[in-house]
Every structure is written in C-alpha cells, then in structure tokens.
Design a protein around this motif. Structure first.
Motif, PDB file in Angstrom:
ATOM      1  N   HIS A   1       0.823  -1.205   0.000  1.00  0.00           N
ATOM      2  CA  HIS A   1       0.000   0.000   0.000  1.00  0.00           C
ATOM      3  C   HIS A   1       0.861   1.261   0.000  1.00  0.00           C
ATOM      4  O   HIS A   1       0.558   2.233  -0.702  1.00  0.00           O
ATOM      5  CB  HIS A   1      -0.931   0.000   1.211  1.00  0.00           C
ATOM      6  CG  HIS A   1      -2.227  -0.727   0.993  1.00  0.00           C
ATOM      7  ND1 HIS A   1      -2.337  -1.789   0.140  1.00  0.00           N
ATOM      8  CD2 HIS A   1      -3.477  -0.537   1.516  1.00  0.00           C
ATOM      9  CE1 HIS A   1      -3.592  -2.240   0.154  1.00  0.00           C
ATOM     10  NE2 HIS A   1      -4.301  -1.481   0.972  1.00  0.00           N
TER      11      HIS A   1
ATOM     12  N   TYR B   1       2.326   1.691  -3.375  1.00  0.00           N
ATOM     13  CA  TYR B   1       1.247   2.099  -4.289  1.00  0.00           C
ATOM     14  C   TYR B   1       1.033   3.608  -4.244  1.00  0.00           C
ATOM     15  O   TYR B   1       0.843   4.254  -5.273  1.00  0.00           O
ATOM     16  CB  TYR B   1      -0.021   1.354  -3.876  1.00  0.00           C
ATOM     17  CG  TYR B   1      -1.234   1.555  -4.750  1.00  0.00           C
ATOM     18  CD1 TYR B   1      -1.290   1.013  -6.025  1.00  0.00           C
ATOM     19  CD2 TYR B   1      -2.348   2.237  -4.279  1.00  0.00           C
ATOM     20  CE1 TYR B   1      -2.424   1.154  -6.812  1.00  0.00           C
ATOM     21  CE2 TYR B   1      -3.489   2.388  -5.053  1.00  0.00           C
ATOM     22  CZ  TYR B   1      -3.514   1.841  -6.320  1.00  0.00           C
ATOM     23  OH  TYR B   1      -4.640   1.988  -7.103  1.00  0.00           O
TER      24      TYR B   1
ATOM     25  N   ASN C   1       9.317  -0.208  -6.307  1.00  0.00           N
ATOM     26  CA  ASN C   1       9.324   1.002  -7.141  1.00  0.00           C
ATOM     27  C   ASN C   1      10.715   1.309  -7.697  1.00  0.00           C
ATOM     28  O   ASN C   1      11.073   2.473  -7.886  1.00  0.00           O
ATOM     29  CB  ASN C   1       8.813   2.218  -6.360  1.00  0.00           C
ATOM     30  CG  ASN C   1       7.345   2.128  -6.026  1.00  0.00           C
ATOM     31  OD1 ASN C   1       6.631   1.279  -6.557  1.00  0.00           O
ATOM     32  ND2 ASN C   1       6.886   2.981  -5.129  1.00  0.00           N
TER      33      ASN C   1
ATOM     34  N   THR D   1      -0.761  -8.032  -1.916  1.00  0.00           N
ATOM     35  CA  THR D   1      -0.952  -6.636  -2.294  1.00  0.00           C
ATOM     36  C   THR D   1      -2.330  -6.107  -1.951  1.00  0.00           C
ATOM     37  O   THR D   1      -2.475  -4.995  -1.445  1.00  0.00           O
ATOM     38  CB  THR D   1      -0.714  -6.470  -3.808  1.00  0.00           C
ATOM     39  OG1 THR D   1       0.580  -6.971  -4.137  1.00  0.00           O
ATOM     40  CG2 THR D   1      -0.801  -5.011  -4.206  1.00  0.00           C
ATOM     41  N   TRP D   2      -3.363  -6.900  -2.250  1.00  0.00           N
ATOM     42  CA  TRP D   2      -4.743  -6.429  -2.127  1.00  0.00           C
ATOM     43  C   TRP D   2      -5.546  -7.360  -1.223  1.00  0.00           C
ATOM     44  O   TRP D   2      -5.302  -8.561  -1.176  1.00  0.00           O
ATOM     45  CB  TRP D   2      -5.410  -6.342  -3.513  1.00  0.00           C
ATOM     46  CG  TRP D   2      -4.690  -5.410  -4.438  1.00  0.00           C
ATOM     47  CD1 TRP D   2      -3.921  -5.735  -5.510  1.00  0.00           C
ATOM     48  CD2 TRP D   2      -4.646  -3.986  -4.343  1.00  0.00           C
ATOM     49  NE1 TRP D   2      -3.409  -4.624  -6.093  1.00  0.00           N
ATOM     50  CE2 TRP D   2      -3.838  -3.523  -5.406  1.00  0.00           C
ATOM     51  CE3 TRP D   2      -5.221  -3.052  -3.478  1.00  0.00           C
ATOM     52  CZ2 TRP D   2      -3.583  -2.174  -5.610  1.00  0.00           C
ATOM     53  CZ3 TRP D   2      -4.970  -1.698  -3.685  1.00  0.00           C
ATOM     54  CH2 TRP D   2      -4.164  -1.272  -4.733  1.00  0.00           C
TER      55      TRP D   2
ATOM     56  N   HIS E   1      -2.834  -5.189 -13.180  1.00  0.00           N
ATOM     57  CA  HIS E   1      -2.436  -3.860 -13.654  1.00  0.00           C
ATOM     58  C   HIS E   1      -3.568  -3.116 -14.354  1.00  0.00           C
ATOM     59  O   HIS E   1      -3.441  -1.929 -14.640  1.00  0.00           O
ATOM     60  CB  HIS E   1      -1.231  -3.976 -14.599  1.00  0.00           C
ATOM     61  CG  HIS E   1      -1.581  -4.442 -15.980  1.00  0.00           C
ATOM     62  ND1 HIS E   1      -1.695  -5.764 -16.309  1.00  0.00           N
ATOM     63  CD2 HIS E   1      -1.855  -3.758 -17.115  1.00  0.00           C
ATOM     64  CE1 HIS E   1      -1.994  -5.876 -17.585  1.00  0.00           C
ATOM     65  NE2 HIS E   1      -2.111  -4.679 -18.098  1.00  0.00           N
TER      66      HIS E   1
ATOM     67  N   VAL F   1       4.022  -3.396  -7.330  1.00  0.00           N
ATOM     68  CA  VAL F   1       2.593  -3.399  -7.051  1.00  0.00           C
ATOM     69  C   VAL F   1       1.870  -2.941  -8.309  1.00  0.00           C
ATOM     70  O   VAL F   1       2.314  -2.008  -8.982  1.00  0.00           O
ATOM     71  CB  VAL F   1       2.249  -2.498  -5.842  1.00  0.00           C
ATOM     72  CG1 VAL F   1       2.719  -1.070  -6.046  1.00  0.00           C
ATOM     73  CG2 VAL F   1       0.749  -2.502  -5.559  1.00  0.00           C
TER      74      VAL F   1
ATOM     75  N   LEU G   1       1.336   3.723 -12.072  1.00  0.00           N
ATOM     76  CA  LEU G   1       2.148   2.844 -11.237  1.00  0.00           C
ATOM     77  C   LEU G   1       3.491   2.580 -11.922  1.00  0.00           C
ATOM     78  O   LEU G   1       3.783   3.158 -12.974  1.00  0.00           O
ATOM     79  CB  LEU G   1       1.401   1.544 -10.954  1.00  0.00           C
ATOM     80  CG  LEU G   1       0.228   1.666  -9.968  1.00  0.00           C
ATOM     81  CD1 LEU G   1      -0.535   0.364  -9.883  1.00  0.00           C
ATOM     82  CD2 LEU G   1       0.725   2.066  -8.581  1.00  0.00           C
TER      83      LEU G   1
ATOM     84  N   CYS H   1      -7.603   0.312  -1.951  1.00  0.00           N
ATOM     85  CA  CYS H   1      -6.791   0.127  -0.747  1.00  0.00           C
ATOM     86  C   CYS H   1      -7.694  -0.104   0.466  1.00  0.00           C
ATOM     87  O   CYS H   1      -8.823   0.392   0.523  1.00  0.00           O
ATOM     88  CB  CYS H   1      -5.915   1.349  -0.496  1.00  0.00           C
ATOM     89  SG  CYS H   1      -4.534   1.525  -1.648  1.00  0.00           S
TER      90      CYS H   1
END
Length: 631
Positions: A29, A32, A64, A145-146, A284, A314, A320, A597
């Motif tokens: 998160h 993200y 990232n 991730t989610w 994505h 992510v 992103l 999120c």
C-alpha cells in the motif's frame, strides 16, 4: 540489487523505510501511494514482518525500483539513444567501399554481446542452497498486495524456460502465487510464449523445467517484460544495452541457466497433468482477475546470495511502476514496429489506458485509408494484437503526449472513419463478453474534415433534459459535463443511474433512424434534436465516476467497453456505454471488483507518519481512486 540500491541512493532516488511494516497490505500500500506522488522514489523496507505468523524477516524488500523516469535512466540508460542504435541496425546495408566497412565494423562488433555467457563455476545466486526439506517459500518476504487477493504473489520474478529440445530459450514475467512452502501457481496466459513451450512438454508427457530468478541487475527485470518475437531470447537485449554479455550459471536441480548475480533463484518442474485454481489477483488493469486453473511449479531448490534483497512491484490503478517500465519498451520497440508498419512515425500508450486498452499513433498519411491499413497491421503483430482501441493521426499532429492532441483529434473525428472489428484481447480484459476475444475500435483522424454546420451548444441543464428523454427507458441521468466544446466534436460525459441495459435505448434509436429514412424526412424525435447539439456521448455509472477527473475517467472507459457491443453510431453521433455490465446486457462472465486500498491500512500508515509527503490525503485519494471514498 545491492549495486542498484547504491546507485539509487547516490542519486537521491531512494527512500529507506525502517518502520516494521507487514508484507500483507502495508508494504505494498505504501509503495502504491509513493509511485503516484510527484517526486516518486524507490522504497527499501529494511524491516518487513508477517504479524499473522509472527515472522520478522532479515531480508529487505525493494519496491518502485523503476518508479520514475529518472530511475529508468539510471538503471536502463539513455533510452532514446538505444532506440536510435536499434533503428540503425535494422537499416544496415552491405558496405560498398572500405570507408563504409570501417563505419560498419564497430556496430557489428557490438553484436558479440548479444549471446549470454554460461559460467562454469557457481554464481553469486548460489552462495546459499536449500533443497528438499529445506525448501520454504515462506522464508522469503513475498507480498500480499490487495485485500481480496487469493494469497501472496511474487510479482517481479524472471521466469526462465526453454523448449523441449533446448533450441529456444525464453524469459518472461508472470505473477506467481505462493500456494505453500514448495508450490507456485504459474499464471501463464493463453497467448504467452511460455504456453507454447508448455504444450511441447505436455504432448511429450514430460515435466517442464522452470527457474524463477529475482533481483540481480535491474535490467534483467526489464528484459523479462520485453515483447520480443517468439524464439528470440530476451537477455539478448541485456547485452545490447549493457555492451556486455549477460553472465549465467546452470541451475542446481534442472538444466536451465539463470543470471549469476540474481538475489534469489527458485528452481523446479511443472507437471503438465497438474492444474490448480489460482487467484484472485488485483492486476495492472486496476481490477481483480478471476480465479482460474493454471499450471503448478513444484519447487526443488531455492538458492540465493548470502545477503539477498527481495524485489517486488505493485499493480493496480494507474499511474504505477509499469508506466515507467513501459517507457523503454515503447521507445526501443518503435523501430521494430516500423518494419511491419512502415508508415508509422511514432506511437504512445497512455498509462491510464493500461497499455493494451488504448494506443495513439502518428503515421505518414500518404493515401486515403492508410490508417485502416495500419490498424490491421497493429492488430496482427505480437502483443500489439491485444490493443483494443487505436487512434491514428497524421505526421504533422502535435506530440502524442501533449494536451493539444485531444482537440486535434476531435477536430478530425468523423463517425465515417471509425472501424469496429474484433479479434484477440488480453486475457486480463474483463469487458468483452468472451474470454480473450472481443471488439476493437480504430479511428482514423489523419485527414481534415470539411467544416460542418456548427453544433448548438446548450446549457448543461437543457442538454441533460434532452438526454434524459433519450435514455429514460434505461435509467436516470444524474448529471452531465460537456468538454472540448470549442472543437468540431465536443464530448458529453453522462453520469447515469442505470436500471436497465442501454442496449434497449440503442435499439430504440436505430428504430427511429429507420423510420426517419422510410419517411424520407428527419423525424422530429428527441434523438434527432440531440443530434443538433451533441456528437460524442460517453455514459458512465454515476456512483463510480467523477466527471471532473478525466484521468481516471479515461481509465474506466477504455477498461469497461467492448467496441462491438458498447460503441453505437447513430447518424453523426457516437454513443459509448462505459457502464458496468451484467446479465441484463447479455454479459454472463464475472464483472470484477476494483483494486481499492484497505482503509484501516491507510489509517495505520498515516498514524506512523509515513504519508506526510502526499499532501492533502483526501484530495490525493480522490484524484487516483485510492479507496472506496471516491464513490
């Protein structure tokens, strides 16, 4: 990865997060949010934890790493210069003189770097070897991730495979679900090269060797995403860019080779007779992909450096990291795409079009209908075949990334120049009625159109009343917004409370049009009145869309439409139904939820002071549809 971290540190392109954060939701998160900020940086999480299972990892998580254009330049290099070098190679001609040969030799000399070199000794990636009972994927800080994800997924794994006879080597990137300590779900989509190779082993009744490398030189990761034609090994690009042969070592338990300096290598075999449900996964596209059966990798060994770094990304709603990962792909593959579409000047895949959903292209419009020729060329080439919506302009158009391109397109748009077709779609596409196939839209905006009689631009209130009369059999118009009213083809955005399928409205309009033709006069119905004041009408669900937020609106529209079903041309108007679909629309697949999120996680991150760089959080969340508060 350690060298990558040093480069990022030295260039103020890295944030180090020492706060213990959970691998489930918290770490992803924060990543993200970071990549959506104005000055996004890579994030190094030095204290990942798994609170549910009481685990504190001594392996840092890096995210990232490609999260800005600055980082791409640091890690990949000068992309424009590399694209020029590829273009020169493609256009090489036999030398006619000694001088020509002298100029050619340095370029040919660089080709010696294309073939990877296999080392005889063990690699850095094999400093620690765990086999048999020691294998435990849970020892790696793999992320969830989610909230609705089916589990934890490796998201930046370099997947190495080869053909049954070893003549074809392949490198790809696919999400990999951790089922247990020694099994991974292989999300090999139907159109991918890995499936082609997998079929060879399945027909031969043999297990398929697969090795997953994570980390090492960051360029390996980008190469894994490169859409090279089948049969070309993606690490050839590594050699071309680095001007140094990729160094590889043989795996411990199978006959594959992997980069010697990877941080982790997961080795094993896929049994062609074993399939297992994989997913859900927030992908994505910004939507969850459904649960479906996929092959399973039985892990035989996990090797690593002594001090590895776990690399992850992510995916979800744009923008992103894939925005920046896609940039070198777009630039480096332009010369290759020009070999099959010779009139192509440039192209651009906006990140809020999630790449395969929208492409803008410039072409040399040498003759009428050349744009349609180029459309078919695009739809017939490799991963370009997945593109759902393509808009073509002439070579004199403004930059495809500039604000000026939209009015330029609208001043050259005509319904007569719309081509609606069908073909293959990305396996992640959810709008089409059938899996991996559906409608496509190509629009030719290469020619100036005769100045037509100007539209009568009405007030929003007056136009809303007319639209309500047109659409009333399917629901209620909540509000509208008119944009680009100074162009030949203004756009009317309609926030709609949908009660019934809009297909009913389209049938009614078609009936009225036919009646008008039969009477040989324009019928004075509301649709005919609307035609005097509107050209492009885009209809979206009122509860899920902010008509002021054009960035996220484009994301939703190109995600939510199938051109054959949802794009309706009535006389000089085009209606686009970008509402969610269900059985009322004849849509019998599962319409997916969005990647939102988890509010409690956001509040926890805020309480730790980790979100202070993002300004007004309410505005930030609303701008990018971070959580359900945008509704």
């Amino acid at each position: 990865m350690r060298q990558c971290i040093d480069i990022l540190k030295a260039n103020s392109a890295l944030k180090i997060i020492t706060e213990p954060l959970d691998v489930e939701l918290e770490i992803p998160h924060l990543a993200y949010l970071e990549v959506k900020s104005k000055d996004s940086k890579a994030l190094l999480f030095t204290n990942p934890v798994d609170r549910k299972n009481g685990i504190t990892y001594d392996i840092p998580v890096l995210m990232n790493v490609f999260g800005s254009f600055k980082n791409v330049k640091l890690l990949v290099g000068d992309v424009e210069r590399q694209a020029s070098a590829i273009a020169e190679l493609i256009k090489l001609k036999p030398p006619r003189s000694f001088r020509d040969l002298a100029r050619l030799l340095p370029k040919l000399n660089d080709l010696r770097f294309l073939t990877p070199k296999v080392l005889k000794q063990k690699g850095l990636c094999q400093e620690v070897i765990r086999q048999g009972a020691e294998v435990d994927l849970g020892a790696i800080p793999v992320l969830k991730t989610w909230e609705e994800d089916g589990g934890r997924f490796i998201t930046m794994g370099q997947c190495y495979t080869q053909s049954l006879d070893g003549s074809v080597r392949n490198l790809g990137m696919y999400r990999l679900q951790v089922f247990d300590k020694n099994h991974l779900g292989m999300h090999w989509q139907i159109h991918k090269d890995s499936v082609h190779l997998f079929d060879e082993y399945r027909k031969a009744g043999e297990k398929m060797p697969v090795s997953i490398a994570i980390g090492g030189d960051a360029l390996y990761t980008w190469c894994a995403t490169a859409p090279l034609p089948y049969g070309l090994f993606e690490l050839m690009l590594y050699g071309f860019i680095r001007k140094s042969r990729a160094r590889m070592v043989r795996c411990i338990t199978n006959n594959l080779c992997v980069p010697y300096d990877a941080d982790f290598v997961i080795e094993g075999f896929v049994n062609p007779d074993t399939m297992r449900d994989e997913g859900r996964f927030g992908d994505h596209t910004g939507f969850y992909t459904p649960i479906a059966p996929y092959p399973v990798l039985e892990v035989k060994a996990i090797t690593s450096k002594r001090n590895p770094v776990y690399l992850a990304t992510v995916v979800g709603k744009p923008p992103l990291e894939d925005k920046y990962l896609g940039y070198p792909t777009e630039r480096l593959f332009l010369p290759l795409l020009q070999t099959t579409t010779p009139d192509l000047v440039d192209y651009y895949m906006p990140e809020n079009g999630v790449f395969h959903n929208l492409i803008l292209a410039k072409i040399n419009a040498r003759f009428p209908n050349i744009a349609k020729q180029s459309m078919h060329a695009f739809w017939g080439v490799g991963q370009m075949s997945f593109v759902k919506h393509a808009i073509f302009v002439d070579a004199n158009a403004p930059s495809l990334q500039s604000a000026a391109i939209v009015p330029y397109i609208l001043n050259r748009f005509s319904v007569e120049d719309c081509l609606i077709s069908d073909g293959v779609c990305d396996a992640l596409d959810h709008a089409s009625p059938n899996f991996a196939q559906g409608g496509k839209l190509g629009i030719d905006c290469t020619q100036e159109i005769p100045q037509s009689k100007g539209l009568e631009i009405l007030s929003d209130e007056a136009l809303q009343d007319i639209l309500q009369n047109v659409l009333e059999s399917s629901g209620e118009v909540a509000h509208i917004r008119q944009i680009y009213t100074d162009t030949n083809n203004p756009i009317v955005l309609v926030a709609f409370d949908k009660q019934q399928s809009l297909q009913k409205v389209f049938l009614e309009m078609e009936s009225q049009r036919l009646q008008s033709q039969t009477k040989n006069a324009e019928s004075q119905n509301t649709c005919a009145i609307l035609q005097k004041s509107a050209r492009i009408i885009v209809i979206v669900d009122a509860l899920k869309n902010d008509l002021e937020n054009l960035y996220m609106l484009l994301w939703r529209v190109v995600n939510n439409i199938d051109a054959k079903r949802d794009v309706k041309i009535v006389n000089s108007m085009v209606f686009i139904d970008a509402t969610d679909k269900d059985a009322r629309d004849g849509y019998l697949r599962e319409w997916p939820r969005e990647t939102d999120c988890t509010l409690a996680v956001l509040e926890h991150l805020e309480s730790l002071g980790l979100l202070k760089d993002y300004g007004d959080l309410a505005e930030f969340y609303k701008r990018f549809h971070i959580d359900k508060s945008y509704c």
